[in-house]
Write a protein that holds these residues in place. Structure first.
Motif, PDB file in Angstrom:
ATOM      1  N   ASN A 133      12.248 -47.131 -43.417  1.00  0.00           N
ATOM      2  CA  ASN A 133      13.548 -47.928 -43.196  1.00  0.00           C
ATOM      3  C   ASN A 133      13.924 -48.582 -44.415  1.00  0.00           C
TER       4      ASN A 133
ATOM      5  N   ALA B  39      11.678 -42.683 -47.107  1.00  0.00           N
ATOM      6  CA  ALA B  39      12.762 -43.762 -47.022  1.00  0.00           C
ATOM      7  C   ALA B  39      13.183 -43.885 -45.488  1.00  0.00           C
ATOM      8  N   VAL B  40      13.184 -43.120 -44.713  1.00  0.00           N
ATOM      9  CA  VAL B  40      13.549 -43.064 -43.225  1.00  0.00           C
ATOM     10  C   VAL B  40      12.117 -43.710 -42.519  1.00  0.00           C
TER      11      VAL B  40
ATOM     12  N   LEU C 297      16.543 -46.797 -46.645  1.00  0.00           N
ATOM     13  CA  LEU C 297      17.286 -45.736 -47.270  1.00  0.00           C
ATOM     14  C   LEU C 297      18.218 -46.245 -48.481  1.00  0.00           C
TER      15      LEU C 297
ATOM     16  N   PHE D 256      13.574 -38.877 -48.991  1.00  0.00           N
ATOM     17  CA  PHE D 256      14.371 -39.056 -47.752  1.00  0.00           C
ATOM     18  C   PHE D 256      13.439 -39.494 -46.719  1.00  0.00           C
TER      19      PHE D 256
ATOM     20  N   TYR E  78      21.910 -37.976 -42.082  1.00  0.00           N
ATOM     21  CA  TYR E  78      21.110 -38.947 -41.156  1.00  0.00           C
ATOM     22  C   TYR E  78      22.136 -39.939 -40.551  1.00  0.00           C
ATOM     23  N   GLU E  79      22.839 -40.535 -41.214  1.00  0.00           N
ATOM     24  CA  GLU E  79      23.839 -41.652 -40.929  1.00  0.00           C
ATOM     25  C   GLU E  79      25.001 -41.288 -40.285  1.00  0.00           C
TER      26      GLU E  79
ATOM     27  N   LYS F  76      21.012 -38.406 -46.709  1.00  0.00           N
ATOM     28  CA  LYS F  76      21.164 -39.667 -46.078  1.00  0.00           C
ATOM     29  C   LYS F  76      22.558 -39.710 -45.453  1.00  0.00           C
TER      30      LYS F  76
ATOM     31  N   TRP G 153      16.176 -46.699 -51.545  1.00  0.00           N
ATOM     32  CA  TRP G 153      15.724 -45.369 -52.154  1.00  0.00           C
ATOM     33  C   TRP G 153      16.963 -45.145 -53.042  1.00  0.00           C
ATOM     34  N   ALA G 154      18.185 -45.172 -52.300  1.00  0.00           N
ATOM     35  CA  ALA G 154      19.252 -44.735 -52.951  1.00  0.00           C
ATOM     36  C   ALA G 154      19.666 -45.328 -54.112  1.00  0.00           C
TER      37      ALA G 154
ATOM     38  N   TYR H 248      19.466 -36.200 -52.243  1.00  0.00           N
ATOM     39  CA  TYR H 248      18.890 -37.209 -51.308  1.00  0.00           C
ATOM     40  C   TYR H 248      20.311 -37.930 -50.541  1.00  0.00           C
ATOM     41  N   LEU H 249      21.422 -38.145 -51.170  1.00  0.00           N
ATOM     42  CA  LEU H 249      22.683 -38.827 -50.813  1.00  0.00           C
ATOM     43  C   LEU H 249      23.133 -37.673 -49.541  1.00  0.00           C
TER      44      LEU H 249
END
Length: 177
Positions: free
Chosen positions: A23, A19-20, A25, A16, A103-104, A100, A28-29, A96-97
Motif C-alpha cells: 500500500n 507497492a500494491v 504506490l 508495482f 490501477y487507480e 499505477k 514508490w512513484a 510503473y506510472l
C-alpha cells in the motif's frame, strides 16, 4: 527506446506489485522518479557506463540517492545493478506510472483549444470525460490558435476532434472526393 521499455517492463511490474502489496504506490512513484532523475545526470550516467563491479555501481547509486530510497528501493537498485540495467530506470518509472494509473482508474487527457478554458469549462469537461471513460480524469490543457474554435481531445488512443479546423479539413476532404 523500445528495447529499454522491454527491459524495464518486468522491473516496473515487480515494483508495482510490491507497492500494491505494501500500500505504498505514491512512495514508490517518488522513489522511482528520483532514481530516474539521478540516472539522467551526466556524471552518474558516465559512472554507470564504466566497467565497475555491480556492487560498486549499486553502492555508488544508493549513496547518491541517500535517504530518498528505502530499503526495498535499495534492493531494486542492487538487482538492477547486478543485471546492468540501471540505465533503464526512466523506462521503469514510465512503466510503473502506467500501471499505477490503470490501477487507480486514472486517465490523463490532452485538450487543445483555441482559447484558454475557464475553470467552469474544465470542470464540465472533466465530469463528461469521467463519465465517458469511467475513470478519474486529469486534464493537460494547451492553447493552439490553429484550432480556430472548439477543441481537440486526446485520451490514450481515443481522439475527439470537435475543432473548427478539424471540421474544415473533413469538409475539404469530402469536397475533393
Amino acid at each position: 527506446m523500445s528495447e529499454l521499455t522491454n527491459v524495464a517492463r518486468p522491473y516496473a511490474k515487480a515494483a508495482f506489485d510490491f507497492a500494491v502489496e505494501q500500500n505504498a504506490l505514491a512512495a514508490w512513484a517518488d522513489m522511482l522518479f528520483f532514481a530516474a532523475e539521478v540516472v539522467k545526470n551526466p556524471v552518474v550516467a558516465e559512472r554507470l557506463q564504466s566497467n565497475s563491479a555491480a556492487d560498486a555501481q549499486a553502492a555508488f547509486f544508493i549513496q547518491v540517492c541517500g535517504e530518498q530510497l528505502n530499503s526495498h528501493g535499495q534492493n531494486l537498485i542492487k538487482v538492477m545493478a547486478e543485471n546492468q540495467r540501471l540505465a533503464a530506470l526512466p523506462a521503469v518509472l514510465a512503466g510503473y506510472l502506467l500501471l499505477k494509473a490503470e490501477y487507480e482508474k486514472e486517465a490523463t487527457v490532452d485538450v487543445v483549444s483555441a482559447t484558454v478554458l475557464s475553470s467552469a469549462q474544465q470542470d464540465k469537461l472533466i465530469a463528461a470525460l469521467s463519465q465517458r471513460l469511467a475513470r478519474k480524469v486529469k486534464l493537460n490543457c494547451s492553447v493552439d490558435p490553429a484550432v480556430v474554435g472548439g477543441m481537440l481531445i486526446k485520451a490514450g488512443d481515443m481522439v475527439i476532434d470537435g475543432s473548427v479546423r478539424g471540421k474544415l479539413d473533413r469538409l475539404a476532404t469530402a469536397l475533393q472526393s
